[in-house]
Enzyme design. Sequence first.
Site, PDB file in Angstrom:
ATOM      1  N   CYS A   2       0.800  -1.233   0.000  1.00 54.29           N
ATOM      2  CA  CYS A   2       0.000   0.000   0.000  1.00 54.29           C
ATOM      3  C   CYS A   2       0.836   1.289   0.000  1.00 54.29           C
ATOM      4  O   CYS A   2       1.817   1.393   0.736  1.00 54.29           O
ATOM      5  CB  CYS A   2      -0.927   0.052   1.199  1.00 54.29           C
ATOM      6  SG  CYS A   2      -2.109  -1.291   1.253  1.00 54.29           S
ATOM      7  N   ARG A  27       6.520  -0.848  -4.309  1.00 54.39           N
ATOM      8  CA  ARG A  27       6.152  -1.392  -2.999  1.00 54.39           C
ATOM      9  C   ARG A  27       5.231  -2.596  -3.120  1.00 54.39           C
ATOM     10  O   ARG A  27       5.068  -3.338  -2.166  1.00 54.39           O
ATOM     11  CB  ARG A  27       5.451  -0.312  -2.156  1.00 54.39           C
ATOM     12  CG  ARG A  27       6.359   0.848  -1.810  1.00 54.39           C
ATOM     13  CD  ARG A  27       5.575   1.953  -1.155  1.00 54.39           C
ATOM     14  NE  ARG A  27       5.057   1.537   0.129  1.00 54.39           N
ATOM     15  CZ  ARG A  27       5.641   1.804   1.288  1.00 54.39           C
ATOM     16  NH1 ARG A  27       6.772   2.463   1.308  1.00 54.39           N
ATOM     17  NH2 ARG A  27       5.115   1.399   2.411  1.00 54.39           N
ATOM     18  N   TRP A  74      -2.751  -2.968  -1.541  1.00 52.81           N
ATOM     19  CA  TRP A  74      -2.340  -4.372  -1.545  1.00 52.81           C
ATOM     20  C   TRP A  74      -3.369  -5.074  -0.682  1.00 52.81           C
ATOM     21  O   TRP A  74      -3.436  -4.845   0.535  1.00 52.81           O
ATOM     22  CB  TRP A  74      -0.939  -4.483  -0.965  1.00 52.81           C
ATOM     23  CG  TRP A  74      -0.274  -5.799  -1.169  1.00 52.81           C
ATOM     24  CD1 TRP A  74       0.406  -6.211  -2.282  1.00 52.81           C
ATOM     25  CD2 TRP A  74      -0.185  -6.876  -0.222  1.00 52.81           C
ATOM     26  NE1 TRP A  74       0.897  -7.472  -2.090  1.00 52.81           N
ATOM     27  CE2 TRP A  74       0.544  -7.912  -0.840  1.00 52.81           C
ATOM     28  CE3 TRP A  74      -0.670  -7.072   1.065  1.00 52.81           C
ATOM     29  CZ2 TRP A  74       0.818  -9.117  -0.203  1.00 52.81           C
ATOM     30  CZ3 TRP A  74      -0.401  -8.273   1.697  1.00 52.81           C
ATOM     31  CH2 TRP A  74       0.335  -9.279   1.057  1.00 52.81           C
ATOM     32  N   ASN A 100      -3.241   3.251   4.889  1.00 50.16           N
ATOM     33  CA  ASN A 100      -2.334   2.094   4.958  1.00 50.16           C
ATOM     34  C   ASN A 100      -2.422   1.547   6.375  1.00 50.16           C
ATOM     35  O   ASN A 100      -2.465   2.335   7.325  1.00 50.16           O
ATOM     36  CB  ASN A 100      -0.876   2.512   4.729  1.00 50.16           C
ATOM     37  CG  ASN A 100      -0.589   2.866   3.290  1.00 50.16           C
ATOM     38  OD1 ASN A 100      -1.444   2.737   2.428  1.00 50.16           O
ATOM     39  ND2 ASN A 100       0.630   3.329   3.038  1.00 50.16           N
ATOM     40  N   GLY A 101      -2.389   0.229   6.515  1.00 52.13           N
ATOM     41  CA  GLY A 101      -2.443  -0.355   7.851  1.00 52.13           C
ATOM     42  C   GLY A 101      -3.681  -1.212   8.007  1.00 52.13           C
ATOM     43  O   GLY A 101      -4.364  -1.529   7.018  1.00 52.13           O
ATOM     44  N   GLU A 481      22.028 -15.397   0.007  1.00 53.67           N
ATOM     45  CA  GLU A 481      21.593 -14.128  -0.591  1.00 53.67           C
ATOM     46  C   GLU A 481      21.600 -14.215  -2.123  1.00 53.67           C
ATOM     47  O   GLU A 481      20.684 -13.731  -2.792  1.00 53.67           O
ATOM     48  CB  GLU A 481      22.505 -12.988  -0.088  1.00 53.67           C
ATOM     49  CG  GLU A 481      22.325 -11.643  -0.771  1.00 53.67           C
ATOM     50  CD  GLU A 481      20.943 -11.022  -0.612  1.00 53.67           C
ATOM     51  OE1 GLU A 481      20.095 -11.603   0.090  1.00 53.67           O
ATOM     52  OE2 GLU A 481      20.704  -9.977  -1.235  1.00 53.67           O
ATOM     53  N   LYS A 485      18.278 -13.663  -4.503  1.00 48.05           N
ATOM     54  CA  LYS A 485      18.205 -12.690  -5.591  1.00 48.05           C
ATOM     55  C   LYS A 485      17.682 -13.359  -6.865  1.00 48.05           C
ATOM     56  O   LYS A 485      16.832 -12.829  -7.552  1.00 48.05           O
ATOM     57  CB  LYS A 485      19.587 -12.062  -5.899  1.00 48.05           C
ATOM     58  CG  LYS A 485      20.138 -11.130  -4.875  1.00 48.05           C
ATOM     59  CD  LYS A 485      19.517  -9.747  -4.861  1.00 48.05           C
ATOM     60  CE  LYS A 485      18.369  -9.626  -3.910  1.00 48.05           C
ATOM     61  NZ  LYS A 485      18.586  -9.446  -2.516  1.00 48.05           N
ATOM     62  N   GLU A 488      13.853 -14.220  -6.507  1.00 46.28           N
ATOM     63  CA  GLU A 488      12.850 -13.155  -6.465  1.00 46.28           C
ATOM     64  C   GLU A 488      12.810 -12.319  -7.737  1.00 46.28           C
ATOM     65  O   GLU A 488      11.752 -11.782  -8.078  1.00 46.28           O
ATOM     66  CB  GLU A 488      13.028 -12.259  -5.231  1.00 46.28           C
ATOM     67  CG  GLU A 488      14.304 -11.475  -5.175  1.00 46.28           C
ATOM     68  CD  GLU A 488      14.389 -10.565  -3.944  1.00 46.28           C
ATOM     69  OE1 GLU A 488      13.358 -10.224  -3.367  1.00 46.28           O
ATOM     70  OE2 GLU A 488      15.515 -10.197  -3.577  1.00 46.28           O
ATOM     71  N   HIS A 504      24.891 -34.135   2.587  1.00 51.17           N
ATOM     72  CA  HIS A 504      23.796 -34.563   3.457  1.00 51.17           C
ATOM     73  C   HIS A 504      22.445 -34.491   2.745  1.00 51.17           C
ATOM     74  O   HIS A 504      21.408 -34.481   3.387  1.00 51.17           O
ATOM     75  CB  HIS A 504      23.788 -33.729   4.739  1.00 51.17           C
ATOM     76  CG  HIS A 504      25.047 -33.873   5.533  1.00 51.17           C
ATOM     77  ND1 HIS A 504      25.373 -35.035   6.196  1.00 51.17           N
ATOM     78  CD2 HIS A 504      26.091 -33.026   5.718  1.00 51.17           C
ATOM     79  CE1 HIS A 504      26.550 -34.891   6.787  1.00 51.17           C
ATOM     80  NE2 HIS A 504      27.012 -33.685   6.500  1.00 51.17           N
ATOM     81  N   LYS A 603       8.140  -4.187  -1.555  1.00 58.52           N
ATOM     82  CA  LYS A 603       9.418  -3.708  -1.036  1.00 58.52           C
ATOM     83  C   LYS A 603       9.418  -3.715   0.487  1.00 58.52           C
ATOM     84  O   LYS A 603      10.397  -4.062   1.116  1.00 58.52           O
ATOM     85  CB  LYS A 603       9.676  -2.298  -1.564  1.00 58.52           C
ATOM     86  CG  LYS A 603      10.971  -1.659  -1.063  1.00 58.52           C
ATOM     87  CD  LYS A 603      12.176  -2.371  -1.621  1.00 58.52           C
ATOM     88  CE  LYS A 603      13.479  -1.766  -1.173  1.00 58.52           C
ATOM     89  NZ  LYS A 603      14.603  -2.693  -1.416  1.00 58.52           N
TER      90      LYS A 603
HETATM   91  C1  AGP Z   1      15.283  -8.746  -0.451  1.00 54.47           C
HETATM   92  O1  AGP Z   1      15.717  -8.634  -1.748  1.00 54.47           O
HETATM   93  C2  AGP Z   1      13.885  -8.722  -0.198  1.00 54.47           C
HETATM   94  N1  AGP Z   1      13.123  -8.008  -1.070  1.00 54.47           N
HETATM   95  C3  AGP Z   1      13.384  -8.981   1.199  1.00 54.47           C
HETATM   96  O2  AGP Z   1      13.826 -10.246   1.539  1.00 54.47           O
HETATM   97  C4  AGP Z   1      13.758  -7.975   2.325  1.00 54.47           C
HETATM   98  O3  AGP Z   1      15.121  -8.042   2.584  1.00 54.47           O
HETATM   99  C5  AGP Z   1      12.933  -8.304   3.580  1.00 54.47           C
HETATM  100  O4  AGP Z   1      11.572  -8.164   3.294  1.00 54.47           O
HETATM  101  C6  AGP Z   1      13.304  -7.467   4.768  1.00 54.47           C
HETATM  102  O5  AGP Z   1      13.086  -6.121   4.543  1.00 54.47           O
HETATM  103  P1  AGP Z   1      13.685  -4.993   5.470  1.00 54.47           P
HETATM  104  O6  AGP Z   1      15.168  -5.061   5.355  1.00 54.47           O
HETATM  105  O7  AGP Z   1      13.122  -3.723   4.929  1.00 54.47           O
HETATM  106  O8  AGP Z   1      13.237  -5.278   6.862  1.00 54.47           O
END
Ligand code: AGP
Length: 608
Positions: A2, A27, A74, A100-101, A481, A485, A488, A504, A603
């Site tokens: 949102c 977002r 959203w 929002n919320g 990580e 990447k 996503e 394992h 985001k």
């Molecule tokens: C990472 O590429 C993500 N989009 C996601 O995992 C993100 O790191 C996670 O949602 C945590 O967000 P923040 O760092 O804003 O708390």
Amino acid sequence: MCGIVAYTGSRNAGEVLIEGLRRLEYRGYDSAGAAILNSGPPYVARAVGKVANLERRVREDKPLGTAGIAHTRWATHGKPTEPNAHPHADCTGRILLVHNGIIENYQPLKKKLLALGHVFHSETDTEVLVHLVESAYAGDLEAAVQKALLQAQGTFGIAVVHADNPARIVAARRGSPIVLGIGKDESLAASDVAALAQHTDQVVYLEDNEIACLEPGQFRIKTLDNRAVDREPTLLEGGREAAERGDFPHYMLKEIFEQPEAVENALRGRLNHSEGVAKLGGLESVFDRLLQARHLIIVSCGTSYYAGLFARYVFEALTDLTVETELASEFRYRKLNIRQNTVVLAISQSGETADTLAALREAKRKGALVLGLVNVVGSTIARETHAGVYSHAGIEIGVASTKSFTSQLTILVLMAVLLGRSRDLSYEQGERVLRALELLPEQIREILAGAARVRELADKYCQAGHFLYIGRKYHYPIALEGALKLKEIAYIHAEGYAAGEMKHGPIALISPTFPTIALAPEDGSYEKVIANIQEIRAREGPVIGVTTHGNSRLHSQVDDVIEVPSSHEILTPLLSVVPLQLFAYYCAVLRGCDVDRPRNLAKSVTVE
Ligand code: AGP
């Protein structure tokens, strides 16, 4: 998730609002809407799907007006449909509100309002707010919003307008961010600075339980319980250009290329060479308690969680602290053994992640000293922690965290040096880390200059359906990580594994069509990683090795090599993650994915 934009000034509000919503698209959302005010009845448009659908409608209708509110939704309560999209209107259609919320007590409130004769048009929790405002309205919108919000339980960031006074916007927050942008003869409010940055660099962050009244070029703030708040605008970090994409095709690529400056900003003014220690002003007020600390728990989500995992190795190497790293979504429901000398560190780019926030609140309730490592200045996590450090990576718009990750790692190393030096880390050891940190920006530039090579590899491998990423010790979090990447952004199934875990289970997956990215810098774990690579090659699995410059030994062991400059063992992960970010980015582009707006993702994850 949102997004809110509100504008009052002298320009065409429709254009400003749509542009603002576009900047909030990253977002994540599934419908959008806007209300534009002039002297007649308010114009309202809503559309399911992309902001472009709303824009088409607004362009056709050409509403006149120099003030208005807009929203990307959203869906939580009710499907993504037009009636559920914001703004929501009261029974007269003259009061409009975006939110929002989540309003937790919306059901009893709705029942009460229905009994009073209010007519509802949506399934949302939000709609109760606008009817509450209507009930309380007696000519003063600010007073009515204030009265309405005192009945609401839950979280809100809202913007409200009334046709009686079209140039006035009332905004308020509790648990969901609202930032004001004050320009010359115009004012804005938004849930995120990204929507304001192109208009002004003068911003004011609302705090929880505050309400603001905006008119062109002016604002005033008070608390919901009526205390006046005197707050001056502050200068937006990164200035007006911060939210511009410039010549880059995607924000993600721009942000990957901004990493040298992001690391420089994270280090600026924080190195004390004469004592071989880091200076972190944000921790000074709690430094005495930090000296007593024995146990550090790091809580975070997603990429920030991987930063926490990295920190575990670094803190253990440089300090005598016992370190646990925990997913915030799990931590918040654990039975916690918080002792007097336990410190909890919440890591978050956005500073608004619901699970991380809930985890830190739980830790506070149990008496822990709670620190934050946050990027967004003035965000909820930054405000609710006892003390903390900003990463100063600048606005990050791409959904995939990139520069915020390398900034987080930089600061975590600084924190470990700071705490280590007050324990048994020697001057020489501390200073060696500081000197190596200073070289990072230039070394990252060097990697970025070789981006074309990573693109070639993406071209060669991007059609694979699955990938394995392996690494040991400091590089285990980087393997996780790198895999995140790729998942996503490029929608390729990828698993990150501690290299020693291969035998394992995951080694059963290896085949000629299942590539592995092996993180193999020449450090203390090198020989072990090579053994794991050999196990994969023996099963005909293709391997891309990431190693440090000058390691010619690796070339004969793998199919392809990416080299990064050599650094202190602790800091090499900050370099080896960069080609992994580029690899995911190029794979996504080659597969035609929407890099800055990946499907199903937001985001900032502000719901549990
Ligand atoms: C990472 O590429 C993500 N989009 C996601 O995992 C993100 O790191 C996670 O949602 C945590 O967000 P923040 O760092 O804003 O708390």
